[in-house]
Design an enzyme around this catalytic site. Structure first.
Site, PDB file in Angstrom:
ATOM      1  N   SER A  55      39.723  32.185  36.343  1.00 43.06           N
ATOM      2  CA  SER A  55      40.154  33.238  37.273  1.00 43.06           C
ATOM      3  C   SER A  55      39.149  32.839  38.378  1.00 43.06           C
ATOM      4  O   SER A  55      38.783  32.048  39.800  1.00 43.06           O
ATOM      5  CB  SER A  55      39.524  34.644  36.590  1.00 43.06           C
ATOM      6  N   ASP A  70      51.290  35.318  35.248  1.00 46.04           N
ATOM      7  CA  ASP A  70      50.275  36.419  35.802  1.00 46.04           C
ATOM      8  C   ASP A  70      50.100  37.712  36.423  1.00 46.04           C
ATOM      9  O   ASP A  70      50.629  37.700  37.066  1.00 46.04           O
ATOM     10  CB  ASP A  70      49.057  35.092  36.551  1.00 46.04           C
ATOM     11  N   HIS A  77      47.795  35.686  32.798  1.00 50.46           N
ATOM     12  CA  HIS A  77      46.449  35.142  33.689  1.00 50.46           C
ATOM     13  C   HIS A  77      44.785  34.699  32.640  1.00 50.46           C
ATOM     14  O   HIS A  77      44.333  33.315  32.830  1.00 50.46           O
ATOM     15  CB  HIS A  77      45.685  36.003  34.262  1.00 50.46           C
TER      16      HIS A  77
END
Length: 259
Positions: free
Chosen positions: A106, A203, A233
Site C-alpha cells: 500500500s 481493492d 486491498h
C-alpha cells in the site's frame, strides 16, 4: 524440520530522530526489506510470512515500523510521507548490507518507489502489493472544489476506513501539502531494476489502475503487473501470500543467476 525462531525486536538509535523498531534475520544477498502500509506495522500476516520464507531460503530479511507506528518512537500525527521516506532510507543505509528486494504494501509501495529513486544501488528489485503511489494526493485532488474548500478551512480531511477501530483516518492539510512534494506518477520514474506489481481487482482502498500507471511510468523494461480478480486491498489471504512469496522467490532466482 528445525524450529525457526522468530526474530527479536531491535531499536535503532538515530541522532535527533525517534528510535526505529525493527526485526532482522541475517542471511544471503539479495536481502528482502518489507515496507508496511499507512498506520500499519511489521506484525502483519504478510510481514510475518515473508520472514519465515526468507529464513527457509537463508536470505536476509528486515521488517520495521515507521516513526509513530507500531513499536517505533514518535507520534503518527507528526508523521509525513517525507518522515517515512527518511525512515526507509535510514534502514537501507544503516541496517542492511548489499542489494535489497524492496517489498512495499500500500503506502509502503509508494515509499518503495521513493527509496528506489534515491538509492538505486541498494535496490535490486521492487515488489509492490496494492501499491498506493501518490494515493492520498490523487484522491484529494479528485474531490469537488467545494469539499476541498471546506477541508482547507477546517485544516483537516477525515476519510472513512474499515482498517481501524475509529472507522476513519484524519489527514491535515499540511500532511497533504507535504505529500504532494513526493508524488511519483507525474513523470517518468528513473528505476531500471525488475518491478513486480501485485494488485487485487476488488481493492476498495486503492484502485488497481494505480499499479498500471506505475508500470507505465517506471523506465525499467522488466515490469510485470499481476492482477488478482478477487483480491482485496490487504492481500493477506493464504493464496495472496503464496503469490507474493512465489514472486520474491522468482526474483531471487533471477538476481542470483545473473551473477
Amino acid at each position: 524440520q528445525r524450529v525457526r525462531h522468530k526474530s527479536t525486536v531491535h531499536y535503532a538509535t538515530r541522532p535527533d530522530l525517534p528510535k526505529l523498531a525493527y526485526r532482522k534475520v541475517k542471511g544471503k544477498s539479495p536481502g528482502v526489506v518489507f515496507l508496511p502500509g499507512f498506520a500499519s506495522n511489521m506484525g502483519g500476516k504478510k510481514a510475518e510470512a515473508l520472514e519465515e520464507f526468507c529464513q527457509s531460503l537463508g536470505h536476509s530479511y528486515l521488517r520495521f515500523d515507521y516513526t509513530g507506528c507500531g513499536s517505533s518512537e514518535g507520534e503518527i500525527v507528526d508523521g509525513t510521507v517525507g518522515t517515512w521516506k527518511r525512515d526507509v532510507l535510514y534502514v537501507l543505509d544503516e541496517l542492511v548490507e548489499g542489494p535489497q528486494i524492496l517489498v512495499g504494501s500500500s503506502m509502503g509501495g509508494w515509499l518503495m518507489c521513493l527509496a528506489a529513486i534515491a538509492r538505486p544501488e541498494r535496490t535490486a528489485a521492487m515488489v509492490g502489493i496494492s501499491t498506493a503511489a501518490d494515493h492520498f494526493v490523487t484522491v484529494y485532488n479528485t474531490l469537488p472544489i467545494e469539499v476541498r474548500k471546506e477541508i482547507e478551512e477546517k485544516g483537516q480531511w477525515v476519510v472513512p476506513t474499515k482498517h481501524n477501530e475509529e472507522g476513519s483516518i484524519t489527514f491535515t492539510t499540511e500532511f497533504l501539502k507535504e505529500a504532494e512534494q513526493h508524488c511519483v506518477l507525474q513523470s517518468p520514474i528513473p528505476v531500471t531494476c525488475p518491478v513486480r506489481l501485485i494488485h487485487g481487482m476488488k481493492d476498495q482502498d486503492v484502485p488497481w489502475h494505480v499499479s498500471m500507471q506505475l508500470a507505465e511510468r517506471v523506465l525499467s523494461n522488466d515490469v510485470d503487473v499481476l492482477l488478482r480478480k478477487h483480491g482485496q486491498h490487504r492481500m493477506a489471504e493464504k493464496e495472496d501470500i503464496k503469490l507474493i512469496v512465489y514472486t520474491i522467490d522468482d526474483l531471487i532466482d533471477k538476481l542470483t543467476t545473473l551473477v
